[in-house]
Design a protein around this motif. Structure first.
Motif, PDB file in Angstrom:
ATOM      1  N   GLY A  27       0.833  -1.194   0.000  1.00 40.88           N
ATOM      2  CA  GLY A  27       0.000   0.000   0.000  1.00 40.88           C
ATOM      3  C   GLY A  27       0.863   1.238   0.000  1.00 40.88           C
ATOM      4  N   GLY A  28       0.464   2.220  -0.796  1.00 38.34           N
ATOM      5  CA  GLY A  28       1.194   3.478  -0.837  1.00 38.34           C
ATOM      6  C   GLY A  28       0.690   4.423   0.246  1.00 38.34           C
ATOM      7  N   GLU A  29       1.617   5.060   0.960  1.00 36.60           N
ATOM      8  CA  GLU A  29       1.252   6.025   1.993  1.00 36.60           C
ATOM      9  C   GLU A  29       0.512   7.221   1.366  1.00 36.60           C
ATOM     10  OE1 GLU A  29       3.473   8.772   5.410  1.00 36.60           O
ATOM     11  OE2 GLU A  29       4.557   8.103   3.638  1.00 36.60           O
ATOM     12  N   SER A  30      -0.590   7.625   1.968  1.00 36.75           N
ATOM     13  CA  SER A  30      -1.286   6.929   3.038  1.00 36.75           C
ATOM     14  C   SER A  30      -2.599   6.336   2.543  1.00 36.75           C
ATOM     15  CB  SER A  30      -1.558   7.877   4.210  1.00 36.75           C
ATOM     16  OG  SER A  30      -2.347   8.972   3.758  1.00 36.75           O
ATOM     17  N   ALA A  31      -3.128   6.927   1.458  1.00 36.75           N
ATOM     18  CA  ALA A  31      -4.468   6.542   1.009  1.00 36.75           C
ATOM     19  C   ALA A  31      -4.547   5.098   0.527  1.00 36.75           C
ATOM     20  CB  ALA A  31      -4.954   7.487  -0.086  1.00 36.75           C
ATOM     21  N   GLY A  32      -3.429   4.555   0.052  1.00 40.98           N
ATOM     22  CA  GLY A  32      -3.471   3.198  -0.475  1.00 40.98           C
ATOM     23  C   GLY A  32      -3.442   2.118   0.584  1.00 40.98           C
ATOM     24  N   ILE A  33      -3.085   2.470   1.819  1.00 42.69           N
ATOM     25  CA  ILE A  33      -2.872   1.454   2.847  1.00 42.69           C
ATOM     26  C   ILE A  33      -4.129   0.657   3.178  1.00 42.69           C
ATOM     27  CG2 ILE A  33      -2.222   1.100   5.266  1.00 42.69           C
ATOM     28  CD1 ILE A  33      -0.195   3.363   4.921  1.00 42.69           C
ATOM     29  N   PRO A  34      -5.289   1.282   3.454  1.00 40.19           N
ATOM     30  CA  PRO A  34      -6.457   0.459   3.796  1.00 40.19           C
ATOM     31  C   PRO A  34      -6.909  -0.433   2.647  1.00 40.19           C
ATOM     32  CG  PRO A  34      -7.100   2.757   3.523  1.00 40.19           C
ATOM     33  CD  PRO A  34      -5.601   2.720   3.559  1.00 40.19           C
ATOM     34  N   PHE A  35      -6.850   0.072   1.422  1.00 39.05           N
ATOM     35  CA  PHE A  35      -7.275  -0.741   0.278  1.00 39.05           C
ATOM     36  C   PHE A  35      -6.329  -1.913   0.059  1.00 39.05           C
ATOM     37  CE2 PHE A  35      -8.820   3.601  -0.515  1.00 39.05           C
ATOM     38  CZ  PHE A  35     -10.187   3.344  -0.559  1.00 39.05           C
ATOM     39  N   LEU A  43      -6.697 -12.098  -0.382  1.00 37.19           N
ATOM     40  CA  LEU A  43      -5.787 -12.990  -1.100  1.00 37.19           C
ATOM     41  C   LEU A  43      -4.942 -13.838  -0.150  1.00 37.19           C
ATOM     42  CD1 LEU A  43      -4.491 -10.584  -3.917  1.00 37.19           C
ATOM     43  CD2 LEU A  43      -6.122 -12.473  -4.164  1.00 37.19           C
ATOM     44  N   ASP A  44      -5.052 -13.570   1.165  1.00 32.11           N
ATOM     45  CA  ASP A  44      -4.254 -14.264   2.171  1.00 32.11           C
ATOM     46  C   ASP A  44      -2.765 -14.120   1.870  1.00 32.11           C
ATOM     47  OD1 ASP A  44      -3.897 -15.722   4.512  1.00 32.11           O
ATOM     48  OD2 ASP A  44      -3.879 -17.654   3.467  1.00 32.11           O
ATOM     49  N   LEU A  45      -2.351 -12.864   1.612  1.00 29.85           N
ATOM     50  CA  LEU A  45      -0.966 -12.575   1.280  1.00 29.85           C
ATOM     51  C   LEU A  45      -0.358 -11.609   2.291  1.00 29.85           C
ATOM     52  CD1 LEU A  45      -1.112 -12.038  -2.595  1.00 29.85           C
ATOM     53  CD2 LEU A  45      -0.151 -14.002  -1.380  1.00 29.85           C
ATOM     54  N   SER A  46       0.952 -11.620   2.337  1.00 27.73           N
ATOM     55  CA  SER A  46       1.689 -10.664   3.150  1.00 27.73           C
ATOM     56  C   SER A  46       1.436  -9.251   2.631  1.00 27.73           C
ATOM     57  CB  SER A  46       3.179 -10.993   3.075  1.00 27.73           C
ATOM     58  OG  SER A  46       3.943 -10.018   3.744  1.00 27.73           O
ATOM     59  N   MET A  47       1.519  -8.262   3.544  1.00 29.83           N
ATOM     60  CA  MET A  47       1.340  -6.872   3.165  1.00 29.83           C
ATOM     61  C   MET A  47       2.453  -6.009   3.735  1.00 29.83           C
ATOM     62  SD  MET A  47      -1.569  -4.150   4.275  1.00 29.83           S
ATOM     63  CE  MET A  47      -1.102  -2.420   4.145  1.00 29.83           C
ATOM     64  N   ILE A  48       2.827  -4.999   2.977  1.00 26.53           N
ATOM     65  CA  ILE A  48       3.738  -3.963   3.435  1.00 26.53           C
ATOM     66  C   ILE A  48       3.146  -2.625   3.050  1.00 26.53           C
ATOM     67  CG2 ILE A  48       5.769  -5.428   3.180  1.00 26.53           C
ATOM     68  CD1 ILE A  48       6.410  -3.924   0.583  1.00 26.53           C
ATOM     69  N   TYR A  49       3.762  -1.540   3.546  1.00 26.61           N
ATOM     70  CA  TYR A  49       3.399  -0.253   2.970  1.00 26.61           C
ATOM     71  C   TYR A  49       4.639   0.571   2.699  1.00 26.61           C
ATOM     72  CZ  TYR A  49       3.532   2.314   7.535  1.00 26.61           C
ATOM     73  OH  TYR A  49       3.890   2.889   8.720  1.00 26.61           O
ATOM     74  N   ILE A  50       4.494   1.510   1.775  1.00 26.93           N
ATOM     75  CA  ILE A  50       5.614   2.301   1.281  1.00 26.93           C
ATOM     76  C   ILE A  50       5.414   3.748   1.685  1.00 26.93           C
ATOM     77  CG2 ILE A  50       7.082   2.747  -0.727  1.00 26.93           C
ATOM     78  CD1 ILE A  50       5.268   0.719  -2.230  1.00 26.93           C
ATOM     79  N   ARG A  51       6.427   4.327   2.299  1.00 33.56           N
ATOM     80  CA  ARG A  51       6.387   5.739   2.647  1.00 33.56           C
ATOM     81  C   ARG A  51       6.677   6.593   1.409  1.00 33.56           C
ATOM     82  NH1 ARG A  51       6.260   6.393   8.051  1.00 33.56           N
ATOM     83  NH2 ARG A  51       6.928   4.640   9.370  1.00 33.56           N
ATOM     84  N   LYS A  52       6.186   7.827   1.457  1.00 32.33           N
ATOM     85  CA  LYS A  52       6.475   8.739   0.351  1.00 32.33           C
ATOM     86  C   LYS A  52       7.938   9.133   0.326  1.00 32.33           C
ATOM     87  CE  LYS A  52       1.790  10.606   0.346  1.00 32.33           C
ATOM     88  NZ  LYS A  52       0.918  11.778   0.611  1.00 32.33           N
ATOM     89  N   ARG A  53       8.558   9.161   1.506  1.00 30.44           N
ATOM     90  CA  ARG A  53       9.967   9.526   1.608  1.00 30.44           C
ATOM     91  C   ARG A  53      10.667   8.550   2.565  1.00 30.44           C
ATOM     92  NH1 ARG A  53       6.839  13.905   1.561  1.00 30.44           N
ATOM     93  NH2 ARG A  53       7.205  15.507  -0.007  1.00 30.44           N
ATOM     94  N   PRO A  54      11.959   8.305   2.332  1.00 31.57           N
ATOM     95  CA  PRO A  54      12.694   7.391   3.210  1.00 31.57           C
ATOM     96  C   PRO A  54      12.804   7.942   4.631  1.00 31.57           C
ATOM     97  CG  PRO A  54      13.891   7.791   1.161  1.00 31.57           C
ATOM     98  CD  PRO A  54      12.777   8.792   1.211  1.00 31.57           C
ATOM     99  N   ILE A  55      12.796   7.047   5.582  1.00 27.07           N
ATOM    100  CA  ILE A  55      13.095   7.381   6.964  1.00 27.07           C
ATOM    101  C   ILE A  55      14.300   6.540   7.359  1.00 27.07           C
ATOM    102  CG2 ILE A  55      12.296   7.244   9.352  1.00 27.07           C
ATOM    103  CD1 ILE A  55       9.525   7.842   8.445  1.00 27.07           C
ATOM    104  N   GLY A  56      15.412   7.179   7.599  1.00 26.85           N
ATOM    105  CA  GLY A  56      16.640   6.449   7.862  1.00 26.85           C
ATOM    106  C   GLY A  56      17.409   6.201   6.572  1.00 26.85           C
ATOM    107  N   ILE A  57      18.245   5.168   6.594  1.00 27.55           N
ATOM    108  CA  ILE A  57      19.086   4.852   5.443  1.00 27.55           C
ATOM    109  C   ILE A  57      18.926   3.383   5.087  1.00 27.55           C
ATOM    110  CG2 ILE A  57      20.776   6.655   5.947  1.00 27.55           C
ATOM    111  CD1 ILE A  57      22.553   4.522   7.198  1.00 27.55           C
ATOM    112  N   GLY A  58      19.445   3.023   3.919  1.00 24.45           N
ATOM    113  CA  GLY A  58      19.394   1.631   3.498  1.00 24.45           C
ATOM    114  C   GLY A  58      18.287   1.380   2.495  1.00 24.45           C
TER     115      GLY A  58
END
Length: 225
Positions: free
Chosen positions: A77-85, A93-108
């Motif tokens: 899900g894309g931050e922030s509006a995409g996260i609930p959908f 789908l019984d799949l793993s989920m992540i979300y993506i910030r608009k900007r990095p926090i930290g490094i790596g």
């Protein structure tokens, strides 16, 4: 249901909950710089359980062939509006989920992500809508940097009017899946008398030349700026 029926019902839901906003005197400015007299607030759907379930059903129908062909390991899900959908699709789908910030926090390589993304995972990006798709490409760049393999992007609504969008997605090997666009909104609005004649004409004038409208109202004047 066929694509037109899904687009019609999606447009009707968006109109019913007041997600379609029109204000020619105080333009909406998108993060990419475009000025527009119209805006679709898809995030309103989260407050309507029956509608959000229907939208999830439609999204899964539209993605069925793509997932069968290319597979999917993680829903992002894309931050922030995409996260609930994304959460509702991942659950179904019984799949793993992540979300993506608009900007990095930290490094790596994972600085923009929350959640676990296995290397080489096939990722479905979920967002509420897309205007010119540049923010979607930025999200997909972050997924690739973290080792993911994005190919498909699912949105409820696509503006479908800004130049260069289709070519840019194709160059990135990304496929957009949208339930409805502005032509669907206009068609349903006419059928249901959702807007008065002045509003309809104003929206049509913008859609006929969004670049000129943007330039004349303080927004960017071409795709590259």
């Amino acid at each position: 249901m066929d694509k037109k029926a899904i687009a019609t019902e999606t447009a009707r839901m968006l109109l019913k909950i007041g997600a379609v906003q029109y204000n020619p005197h105080q333009p909406f400015f998108f993060t990419t710089g475009w000025a527009s007299p119209v805006y679709i607030e898809c995030r309103r759907l989260i407050s309507y359980p029956a509608f959000r379930r229907r939208i999830t059903d439609f999204s899964l129908l539209g993605l069925q062939a793509a997932i069968q062909q290319d597979g999917c390991d993680v829903v992002a899900g894309g931050e922030s509006a995409g996260i609930p959908f994304a959460a509702w699709i991942a659950e179904r789908l019984d799949l793993s989920m992540i979300y993506i910030r608009k900007r990095p926090i930290g490094i790596g390589p994972n600085a923009q992500l929350e959640g676990d993304l296995p290397p080489g995972a096939r990722v479905l990006l979920v967002e509420d809508l897309t205007t010119d798709a540049r923010s979607k490409i930025n999200f997909c760049d972050a997924l690739r940097q973290a080792g993911g393999l994005p190919k498909h992007i699912s949105v409820i609504f696509s503006y479908g009017i800004f130049p260069g969008t289709t070519d840019m997605l194709a160059r990135q090997n990304l496929q957009l899946h949208a339930l409805a666009d502005w032509q669907d909104i206009l068609r349903v609005a006419r059928e249901d008398n959702a807007f008065d004649a002045v509003t309809l004409q104003g929206i049509e004038d913008f859609l006929a030349d969004p670049v000129r409208w943007s330039a004349n109202h303080g927004g960017v004047a071409n795709y590259g700026n």
